[in-house]
Write an enzyme that holds these catalytic residues in place. Structure first.
Site, PDB file in Angstrom:
ATOM      1  N   SER A 162       0.849  -1.189   0.000  1.00 39.51           N
ATOM      2  CA  SER A 162       0.000   0.000   0.000  1.00 39.51           C
ATOM      3  C   SER A 162       0.884   1.238   0.000  1.00 39.51           C
ATOM      4  O   SER A 162       1.739   1.369  -0.873  1.00 39.51           O
ATOM      5  CB  SER A 162      -0.968  -0.030   1.198  1.00 39.51           C
ATOM      6  OG  SER A 162      -1.907   1.018   1.114  1.00 39.51           O
ATOM      7  N   MET A 281      -0.267   1.162   5.199  1.00 40.64           N
ATOM      8  CA  MET A 281      -1.060   1.476   6.385  1.00 40.64           C
ATOM      9  C   MET A 281      -2.152   0.437   6.561  1.00 40.64           C
ATOM     10  O   MET A 281      -2.695  -0.091   5.600  1.00 40.64           O
ATOM     11  CB  MET A 281      -1.690   2.863   6.233  1.00 40.64           C
ATOM     12  CG  MET A 281      -2.339   3.403   7.491  1.00 40.64           C
ATOM     13  SD  MET A 281      -1.079   3.811   8.730  1.00 40.64           S
ATOM     14  CE  MET A 281      -2.133   4.344  10.081  1.00 40.64           C
ATOM     15  N   ASP A 284      -4.635  -4.803   5.965  1.00 41.62           N
ATOM     16  CA  ASP A 284      -5.003  -5.631   4.818  1.00 41.62           C
ATOM     17  C   ASP A 284      -3.828  -6.537   4.442  1.00 41.62           C
ATOM     18  O   ASP A 284      -2.696  -6.072   4.303  1.00 41.62           O
ATOM     19  CB  ASP A 284      -5.383  -4.751   3.626  1.00 41.62           C
ATOM     20  CG  ASP A 284      -5.920  -5.560   2.456  1.00 41.62           C
ATOM     21  OD1 ASP A 284      -6.586  -6.590   2.701  1.00 41.62           O
ATOM     22  OD2 ASP A 284      -5.692  -5.155   1.305  1.00 41.62           O
TER      23      ASP A 284
END
Length: 351
Positions: A162, A281, A284
């Site tokens: 991410s 962050m 996931d």
């Protein structure tokens, strides 16, 4: 705790006003100043010492890329790009991430109330993440090519990332030789940017890199990136795998979701897979990485010292999902080495 001090640089008065309104509505941040071009921004940075800069790309006198490049050499600070969704805009945004920007937010395409509300929330999230991000020096544009390995048809690599992931993926993929197992990647990125991102990586890497298409096979020497705003899974095909894309609801607030990809790899490839969770962050991918490890896959997480944001790897490590914690510069070799380990007759598939 002191509020996050934000400076907005954009030649559009409307965008400066929108960003100011969004930021000043938050209790934990304040817009300390705005600038219509890079030269005024330079003086305001000296005067106001902001914590985070939002930066437009297309500006008069000096464009955002040139200003960002100079800024990161002379006064490194967290920068969030405010980018156009055009093809040219997405390519420029990717160059900005290479120059050291932490993240980006597409400019709103529509001015309906619901769309502006979603865009405002995204801006706030990106600024908060940027304020906590670890700034890393730009990586070399070239890395030595690693030695190839014997590739089995069932072997596959899965990667999730991410914030900070575009540059991390570049560093992981560039040294990989053509004789590398097929790679599937879920990078949190909006629609309209993954195609340009794949093209950029393809121009830099020995392996082929492209945006995944529904139904295409996962082949050695090729990395397939989940399209923005679509989930990606693998399904079995003969002795290998092919891609399945879907518009199913977001998982962990993301589409594509790393967990969706990792869970499918765990189901289809199990011990034939190796997986890495990179900077980002949130959480996931953490449970999906644990699922992979439980099915016999080799798993690793990027080290805190080399992450822009140590969120997703932290969650994976806390769950016991990562067999190894590895510095970014060593991940490529570690993934290749894991397949030599798998081929050993003494290998315990559960590890």
């Amino acid at each position: 705790m002191s509020p996050i001090r934000v400076l907005a640089v954009d030649d559009s008065a409307l965008m400066r006003n929108m960003l100011s309104a969004v930021v000043n509505q938050q209790p934990d941040m304040e817009m300390v100043g705005t600038a219509p071009d890079a030269f005024i921004a330079r003086e305001l940075i000296k005067q106001l010492n902001p914590d985070v800069l939002t930066l437009d790309i297309d500006m008069p006198r000096m464009d955002g890329l040139e200003f960002l490049s100079r800024l990161m050499r002379l006064r490194p600070m967290p920068v969030v790009m405010i980018s156009s969704l055009t093809t040219r805009g997405s390519a420029a945004t990717l160059r900005a991430l290479e120059h050291g920007a932490v993240d980006f937010v597409p400019k709103p395409e529509h001015r309906e109330e619901d769309n502006i509300a979603r865009w405002s929330q995204l801006v706030i999230e990106k600024i908060r993440i940027a304020a906590r991000a670890r700034l890393t020096p730009p990586a070399p544009t070239a890395r030595p090519l690693l030695a190839g390995i014997r590739v089995r048809q069932q072997s596959i690599i899965a990667i999730g990332s991410s914030t900070g992931g575009t540059e991390a993926l570049r560093q992981v993929l560039m040294p990989l030789p053509v004789s590398t197992p097929g790679i599937v990647i879920a990078q949190h990125m909006p629609a309209g940017f993954t195609y340009s991102f794949a093209q950029r990586l393809d121009s830099l890497c020995q392996i082929a890199v492209r945006e995944a298409q529904d139904g295409e096979p996962v082949l050695p020497g090729t990395a397939l990136i989940a399209p923005g705003d679509r989930h990606m899974e693998i399904i079995g095909q003969d002795s290998g795998y092919r891609i399945r894309l879907s518009d199913a609801p977001a998982v962990n607030r993301h589409r594509p979701s790393v967990d969706v990809l990792f869970d499918s790899v765990a189901r289809q490839a199990s011990r034939h897979a190796s997986a890495a969770i990179l900077t980002g962050m949130g959480g996931d991918g953490a449970r999906g990485l644990l699922h992979l490890r439980q099915t016999g896959a080799f798993t690793l997480a990027q080290s805190e010292a080399t992450c822009v944001v140590f969120g997703m790897p932290r969650e994976a490590i806390a769950l016991g999902a990562a067999k190894k914690v590895v510095d970014l510069g060593d991940i490529s070799q570690c993934l290749l080495d894991s397949f030599a380990y798998k081929s050993s007759p003494k290998t315990d598939s559960r590890r």
